[in-house]
Design a protein around this motif. Structure first.
Motif, PDB file in Angstrom:
ATOM      1  N   SER A  49       0.771  -1.081  -0.135  1.00 35.29           N
ATOM      2  CA  SER A  49      -0.568   0.255   0.098  1.00 35.29           C
ATOM      3  C   SER A  49       0.513   1.009  -0.159  1.00 35.29           C
ATOM      4  N   GLU A  50       1.440   1.143   0.676  1.00 36.37           N
ATOM      5  CA  GLU A  50       2.743   2.431   0.533  1.00 36.37           C
ATOM      6  C   GLU A  50       3.506   2.400  -0.233  1.00 36.37           C
ATOM      7  N   ALA A  51       3.997   1.052  -0.950  1.00 37.90           N
ATOM      8  CA  ALA A  51       4.585   1.435  -2.104  1.00 37.90           C
ATOM      9  C   ALA A  51       4.177   1.505  -3.368  1.00 37.90           C
ATOM     10  N   ILE A  52       2.932   1.487  -3.327  1.00 38.60           N
ATOM     11  CA  ILE A  52       1.916   2.730  -4.808  1.00 38.60           C
ATOM     12  C   ILE A  52       1.169   3.739  -3.972  1.00 38.60           C
ATOM     13  N   MET A  53       1.585   3.993  -3.038  1.00 36.28           N
ATOM     14  CA  MET A  53       0.994   5.275  -2.822  1.00 36.28           C
ATOM     15  C   MET A  53       2.427   5.928  -3.379  1.00 36.28           C
ATOM     16  N   LEU A  54       3.689   5.522  -3.027  1.00 33.34           N
ATOM     17  CA  LEU A  54       4.666   6.238  -3.883  1.00 33.34           C
ATOM     18  C   LEU A  54       5.084   6.247  -5.608  1.00 33.34           C
ATOM     19  N   SER A  55       4.530   5.146  -5.625  1.00 31.83           N
ATOM     20  CA  SER A  55       4.717   5.321  -7.324  1.00 31.83           C
ATOM     21  C   SER A  55       3.572   5.337  -8.223  1.00 31.83           C
ATOM     22  N   VAL A  56       2.360   6.459  -6.819  1.00 28.60           N
ATOM     23  CA  VAL A  56       1.547   7.129  -7.641  1.00 28.60           C
ATOM     24  C   VAL A  56       1.630   8.807  -7.626  1.00 28.60           C
ATOM     25  N   LEU A  57       2.647   9.279  -6.035  1.00 27.75           N
ATOM     26  CA  LEU A  57       3.157  10.151  -6.948  1.00 27.75           C
ATOM     27  C   LEU A  57       4.063  10.635  -7.465  1.00 27.75           C
ATOM     28  N   ALA A  58       5.051   9.776  -7.793  1.00 28.63           N
ATOM     29  CA  ALA A  58       6.006   9.966  -8.450  1.00 28.63           C
ATOM     30  C   ALA A  58       5.252  10.412  -9.685  1.00 28.63           C
ATOM     31  N   MET A  59       4.498   9.252 -10.513  1.00 27.42           N
ATOM     32  CA  MET A  59       3.855   9.191 -11.740  1.00 27.42           C
ATOM     33  C   MET A  59       3.043  10.005 -11.623  1.00 27.42           C
ATOM     34  N   LYS A  60       2.530  10.849 -10.836  1.00 30.44           N
ATOM     35  CA  LYS A  60       1.489  12.571 -10.713  1.00 30.44           C
ATOM     36  C   LYS A  60       2.365  13.385 -10.838  1.00 30.44           C
ATOM     37  N   ARG A  61       3.677  13.484  -9.885  1.00 28.40           N
ATOM     38  CA  ARG A  61       4.312  14.753 -10.133  1.00 28.40           C
ATOM     39  C   ARG A  61       5.184  14.261 -11.346  1.00 28.40           C
ATOM     40  N   ARG A  62       6.480  13.493 -12.258  1.00 30.67           N
ATOM     41  CA  ARG A  62       6.231  13.846 -13.395  1.00 30.67           C
ATOM     42  C   ARG A  62       5.559  14.204 -14.606  1.00 30.67           C
ATOM     43  N   TRP A  63       4.675  13.807 -14.870  1.00 26.03           N
ATOM     44  CA  TRP A  63       3.352  13.960 -15.433  1.00 26.03           C
ATOM     45  C   TRP A  63       3.113  15.974 -15.512  1.00 26.03           C
ATOM     46  N   LYS A  64       3.045  16.429 -13.811  1.00 27.52           N
ATOM     47  CA  LYS A  64       2.551  18.008 -13.658  1.00 27.52           C
ATOM     48  C   LYS A  64       3.792  17.944 -14.128  1.00 27.52           C
ATOM     49  N   MET A  65       4.606  17.796 -13.622  1.00 29.02           N
ATOM     50  CA  MET A  65       6.568  18.661 -14.647  1.00 29.02           C
ATOM     51  C   MET A  65       6.621  18.650 -15.970  1.00 29.02           C
ATOM     52  N   ALA A 210      14.834   4.112 -12.950  1.00 26.95           N
ATOM     53  CA  ALA A 210      16.238   4.419 -12.724  1.00 26.95           C
ATOM     54  C   ALA A 210      15.558   6.249 -12.377  1.00 26.95           C
ATOM     55  N   PRO A 211      16.670   6.608 -11.421  1.00 27.59           N
ATOM     56  CA  PRO A 211      16.688   7.766 -10.516  1.00 27.59           C
ATOM     57  C   PRO A 211      15.311   8.662 -11.544  1.00 27.59           C
ATOM     58  N   GLU A 212      15.837   9.336 -12.531  1.00 26.21           N
ATOM     59  CA  GLU A 212      15.014  10.482 -13.308  1.00 26.21           C
ATOM     60  C   GLU A 212      13.570  10.052 -12.651  1.00 26.21           C
ATOM     61  N   TYR A 213      13.311   8.815 -12.930  1.00 24.85           N
ATOM     62  CA  TYR A 213      11.180   8.559 -13.064  1.00 24.85           C
ATOM     63  C   TYR A 213      11.108   8.508 -11.228  1.00 24.85           C
ATOM     64  N   LEU A 214      11.929   9.201 -10.496  1.00 23.63           N
ATOM     65  CA  LEU A 214      11.509   9.473  -9.173  1.00 23.63           C
ATOM     66  C   LEU A 214      12.157  10.876  -8.457  1.00 23.63           C
ATOM     67  N   PRO A 215      10.559  11.756  -9.119  1.00 25.29           N
ATOM     68  CA  PRO A 215      11.176  13.845  -8.450  1.00 25.29           C
ATOM     69  C   PRO A 215      11.791  13.660  -7.985  1.00 25.29           C
ATOM     70  N   LYS A 216      12.864  14.301  -7.976  1.00 24.05           N
ATOM     71  CA  LYS A 216      13.898  14.880  -6.625  1.00 24.05           C
ATOM     72  C   LYS A 216      13.258  15.515  -5.583  1.00 24.05           C
ATOM     73  N   ASP A 217      12.236  16.119  -6.407  1.00 26.28           N
ATOM     74  CA  ASP A 217      11.722  17.375  -4.697  1.00 26.28           C
ATOM     75  C   ASP A 217      10.241  16.180  -3.807  1.00 26.28           C
ATOM     76  N   LEU A 218      10.267  14.965  -4.816  1.00 24.77           N
ATOM     77  CA  LEU A 218       9.667  13.724  -3.507  1.00 24.77           C
ATOM     78  C   LEU A 218      10.947  12.961  -2.741  1.00 24.77           C
ATOM     79  N   ILE A 219      12.158  13.921  -2.589  1.00 28.02           N
ATOM     80  CA  ILE A 219      13.390  13.318  -1.980  1.00 28.02           C
ATOM     81  C   ILE A 219      13.739  13.753  -1.493  1.00 28.02           C
ATOM     82  N   PHE A 220      14.001  13.937   0.449  1.00 33.44           N
ATOM     83  CA  PHE A 220      13.755  14.726   1.770  1.00 33.44           C
ATOM     84  C   PHE A 220      15.453  14.141   2.140  1.00 33.44           C
ATOM     85  N   ASN A 221      16.262  14.858   2.362  1.00 29.88           N
ATOM     86  CA  ASN A 221      17.412  14.946   2.910  1.00 29.88           C
ATOM     87  C   ASN A 221      17.148  15.705   4.000  1.00 29.88           C
TER      88      ASN A 221
END
Length: 422
Positions: A49-65, A210-221
């Motif tokens: 469930s968490e994995a799916i939430m993360l993947s959906v967020l990544a797809m939505k963010r890449r589409w929005k960008m 690849a890293p390009e499919y997980l937008p950097k603004d979803l990664i927190f340092n």
């Protein structure tokens, strides 16, 4: 695992070996899914469930960008999926305000139609979801067919594969089946370690091509745990036990061990399906490794040229419960004419001898139901409806159970008529 119960997995500075073990697991799972060498990126999660939430967020963010770069509207994103998806997909679309576009199942087709799915794609589609092992019948949806159509029609839409159940089965039973990163449109895959990954609940995994499919603004340092570290999960604190358990199983069993276990489960599943078919049931699931080691079955009815019985799958499920078996009975996905079915999931501890015991009890319960008249069964169903809720707990007369209406496909629509837990 016991020693790791007290370890907060997210604290990489204090527990660096746990973080390293997670990286090893991600590498092994990425390799299993044929990710490009050295480029895969992933993380553990609390189940799929968490994995799916993360993947959906990544797809939505890449589409929005991409839409913003093109100077176009970023309103009304949509996600295309089968009507047989697990309810966590509907949670994801509702929580993240994404329109659901369903490819509906039919009374004879329990998976998506590739042509129909691709035809639903438009400029607002953030991705196509395909399931490797559907909830209802355990079928593998045709990822390669959708991939090839998207490539042929030059449609810029990615694919996410929900391999929650099949991700640890298909690679070992049908290794030549192309559903993973061998398909160029597949950008992310989730899998549950606590299903066929053979680990205690709850652990899941999500891997990106690849890293390009997980937008950097979803990664927190962050650095307030003692050192600079990256975080891209929804949950923060969690114990390290399940990650340790997954690593142990991957190393201990290896490819050969998983192959032996999954092949054995497939043989047991085929044996159960053949035996139920010989008893007159209609088998709805696949055999010979073309789906999960799962048997979905139902009574023959008028649609099969048989006379309708005076009892149904829910009555059989209730009688099997009295024999100690929890076999879920439920109604298929929408647009299947309310097809009723039963399902048995074959897991590692479901041996051939236990399978024979189940078959004996199914024969016994069917015989008892045949001897009961229609009125007696009707009274029994009424008793169940008024005294027992779907979780099996007795309902107090003063406690009102809320009935969900006008929700044909949701958590309520899927489980409201289930007499046993899946």
């Amino acid at each position: 695992m016991t020693e790791s119960l007290s370890k907060n997995f997210i604290d990489y500075e204090e527990y660096p070996q746990s973080a390293d073990i997670q990286s090893r697991c991600v590498n092994m799972i990425g390799n299993l899914f044929h990710a490009p060498t050295g480029s895969a990126l992933g993380t553990s999660s609390v189940g799929s469930s968490e994995a799916i939430m993360l993947s959906v967020l990544a797809m939505k963010r890449r589409w929005k960008m991409r839409r913003q770069e093109e100077g176009k509207s970023t309103e009304n994103p949509n996600l295309i999926m089968s009507s047989a998806v697990q309810v966590c997909w509907e949670k994801a679309t509702r929580y993240f305000e994404i329109e659901e576009k369903f490819v509906y199942c039919t009374p004879t087709r329990y998976v998506i139609d590739p042509e129909e799915m691709v035809d639903l794609c438009d400029e607002n589609t953030i991705g196509c979801v395909l399931i490797l092992g559907t909830t209802y019948t355990g079928d593998y949806e045709d990822v390669k067919a959708v991939n090839d159509l998207l490539v042929k029609k030059k449609i810029n839409v990615p694919i996410h594969v929900d391999a929650a159940s099949g991700g640890f089965v298909a690679p070992f039973v049908v290794p030549d089946l192309k559903w993973d990163f061998r398909c160029e449109k597949v950008v992310s895959i989730n899998v549950s370690g606590h299903k066929y990954g053979l680990v205690y609940p709850g652990v899941g995994w999500v891997v990106w091509r690849a890293p390009e499919y997980l937008p950097k603004d979803l990664i927190f340092n962050i650095d307030y745990l003692g050192a600079q570290q990256s975080s891209f999960t929804l949950n923060f604190s969690k114990g390290a036990s399940q990650v340790i358990g997954q690593y142990y199983q991957l190393v201990r069993l290896g490819r050969q061990g998983y192959r032996q276990i999954m092949s054995n489960l497939t043989r047991t599943s085929d044996y159960l399906a053949d035996s139920l078919e010989s008893l007159g049931f209609i088998i709805m699931s696949q055999r010979a490794g073309r789906g999960l080691p799962l048997v979905a079955f139902r009574f023959p009815g008028p649609q099969d040229g048989h006379k309708e019985k005076h009892f149904d799958e829910f009555a059989l499920a209730h009688h099997l419960r009295s024999r100690g078996w929890v076999v879920p009975a439920y109604t298929m996905a929408p647009n299947t004419k309310k097809l009723k079915m039963l399902r048995v999931v074959v897991r590692e501890d479901f041996s051939r001898s236990r399978c024979d015991l189940l078959l004996d009890d199914i024969k016994l319960c069917c015989g008892l139901l045949e001897d009961m008249d229609r009125e007696s069964i009707k009274k029994q169903e009424e008793y169940i409806r008024t005294h027992i809720i779907s979780s099996g707990q007795t309902k107090h007369p003063k406690h009102k159970v809320h009935e969900f209406k006008k929700d044909d496909h949701s958590l309520q629509g899927k489980t409201g008529k289930t007499h046993a837990p899946c």
